[in-house]
Write an enzyme that holds these catalytic residues in place. Structure first.
Site, PDB file in Angstrom:
ATOM      1  CE  LYS B  96      81.946 -17.664 -64.508  1.00 59.90           C
ATOM      2  NZ  LYS B  96      80.752 -18.762 -64.678  1.00 59.90           N
ATOM      3  N   GLY B 157      72.208 -20.045 -65.601  1.00 60.31           N
ATOM      4  CA  GLY B 157      70.971 -21.912 -65.873  1.00 60.31           C
ATOM      5  C   GLY B 157      69.765 -21.288 -66.448  1.00 60.31           C
ATOM      6  CB  ALA B 184      75.710 -17.734 -68.051  1.00 61.30           C
ATOM      7  N   GLY B 185      74.026 -19.053 -69.725  1.00 64.03           N
ATOM      8  CA  GLY B 185      72.774 -18.863 -70.517  1.00 64.03           C
ATOM      9  C   GLY B 185      71.968 -19.852 -71.884  1.00 64.03           C
ATOM     10  CG  ASN B 206      78.131 -26.108 -64.301  1.00 63.98           C
ATOM     11  OD1 ASN B 206      78.946 -26.328 -63.169  1.00 63.98           O
ATOM     12  ND2 ASN B 206      77.357 -27.466 -64.403  1.00 63.98           N
ATOM     13  CB  THR B 207      72.640 -24.860 -66.145  1.00 61.14           C
ATOM     14  OG1 THR B 207      72.977 -24.240 -64.903  1.00 61.14           O
ATOM     15  CG2 THR B 207      71.830 -25.567 -65.421  1.00 61.14           C
TER      16      THR B 207
END
Lengths: 65, 257
Positions: B96, B157, B184-185, B206-207
């Site tokens: 990645k 994040g 992401a996001g 992830n977050t």
């Protein structure tokens, strides 16, 4: 001689990278290495000679996103 | 069938391994979500620390495809060296590719990103570039050898969801045959279902899971949402229309006045 290991100045005896990792206490730990910003493969460590002031990075697997 | 560098993934959820309250909760999140890819990183370790070895054992027990990242890199050279170290550590040529260009937004540096993507592709890496919805950048990355693109939904994040729907719809339409992952996001499972319904092939997050009050339950919710969105896309949704149309037939209705 003194080299920079993961950002810290360290006085070492070993000259080759494979011997240096043993001297630093990494033993046979699962690590990857770069010297002065360039990757040094595991199989090439014995042929990698370090000099005064070289910058060594030693990394391992870690959590990531 | 969508292949990611020749690999068919059992599910279309890719999950990060960072910020969980504990390794046990991380493992539970993967088990319940049925995520098929785990993102990981490489970091400095002091001699005798052995944290990396423990994490490596945990990752292998997850029994999923590992996708190392170059998170935190700000130049092509830095990302290339990090990718090479990751390939040796994790024994995979998947990477990645993150090359950050702006501190506040963590927006990728498009120029360094393309430079790194070209070099790594030539080195035999299977490059998953973290990019934006920019179509010109996508074109350059494909030209550099990337066979998968990973545009952001929003800055890393933030949990804001899709902040540029038009851009992401345009990118999807421009390259209908390129596997694309929204990376992401995202903050909610409904947003994951949304992008899968838009035609994206997978979701990486992830977050939103790790920072939920119950990460394992949130991971399962995201897994279900990704599957639901994928099924809905395949099922060929109806076309929206402005005028109302009764769903219950009027024929045979009783006359009661």
């Amino acid at each position: 001689m003194k080299i920079i290991v993961n950002g810290d100045s360290v006085a070492v005896q070993a000259v080759s990278l494979d011997q240096l990792l043993v001297e630093l206490g990494y033993g046979d730990a699962r690590v990857a290495t770069a010297v002065n910003g360039a990757f040094v493969a595991r199989d090439s460590r014995a042929d990698c000679t370090l000099s005064e002031g070289d910058r060594l990075e030693v990394v391992t697997p870690r959590q990531g996103g | 069938m969508t292949l990611f560098y020749g690999t068919e993934l059992p599910t279309r959820l890719m999950l990060g391994t960072s910020q969980y309250p504990s390794p046990a909760i991380l493992a539970d999140a993967f088990r319940r979500s049925k995520a098929s890819v785990a993102t990981v990183s490489v970091r400095r370790e002091a001699a005798g620390e052995a944290a990396g070895e423990g994490f490596w054992r945990l990752v292998r027990e997850l029994d999923v495809q590992v996708l190392p990242n170059t998170a935190g890199c700000h130049s092509a050279d830095e990302a290339i060296t990090t990718a090479r170290m990751a390939r040796e550590l994790f024994e995979t040529d998947w990477i990645k590719l993150e090359v950050i260009g702006h501190a506040d937004t963590l927006q990728p540096d498009p120029f360094e990103l393309v430079t790194a993507a070209r070099q790594l592709s030539q080195d035999g890496f299977k490059v998953f570039p973290y990019t934006t919805e920019d179509i010109v950048l996508a074109d350059r990355l494909l030209d550099a050898g990337c066979e998968v693109l990973m545009p952001w939904g929003a800055p890393i994040g933030t949990g804001l969801g899709i902040i540029n729907r038009y851009g992401l719809e345009s990118l999807r339409a421009q390259y209908p045959d390129v596997p694309m992952v929204i990376d992401a996001g995202l903050g909610l499972p409904s947003q994951a279902a949304d992008v899968m319904e838009m035609g994206y092939d997978a979701v990486l997050l992830n977050t939103a899971v790790a920072k939920a009050g119950d990460p394992a339950a949130m991971a399962e919710a995201f897994g279900m949402a990704v599957t639901a969105g994928q099924m809905a896309r395949i099922a060929d949704p109806m076309e929206p229309r402005d005028m109302a149309a009764p769903s219950t037939p009027l024929i045979g209705k009783a006359f009661l006045e």
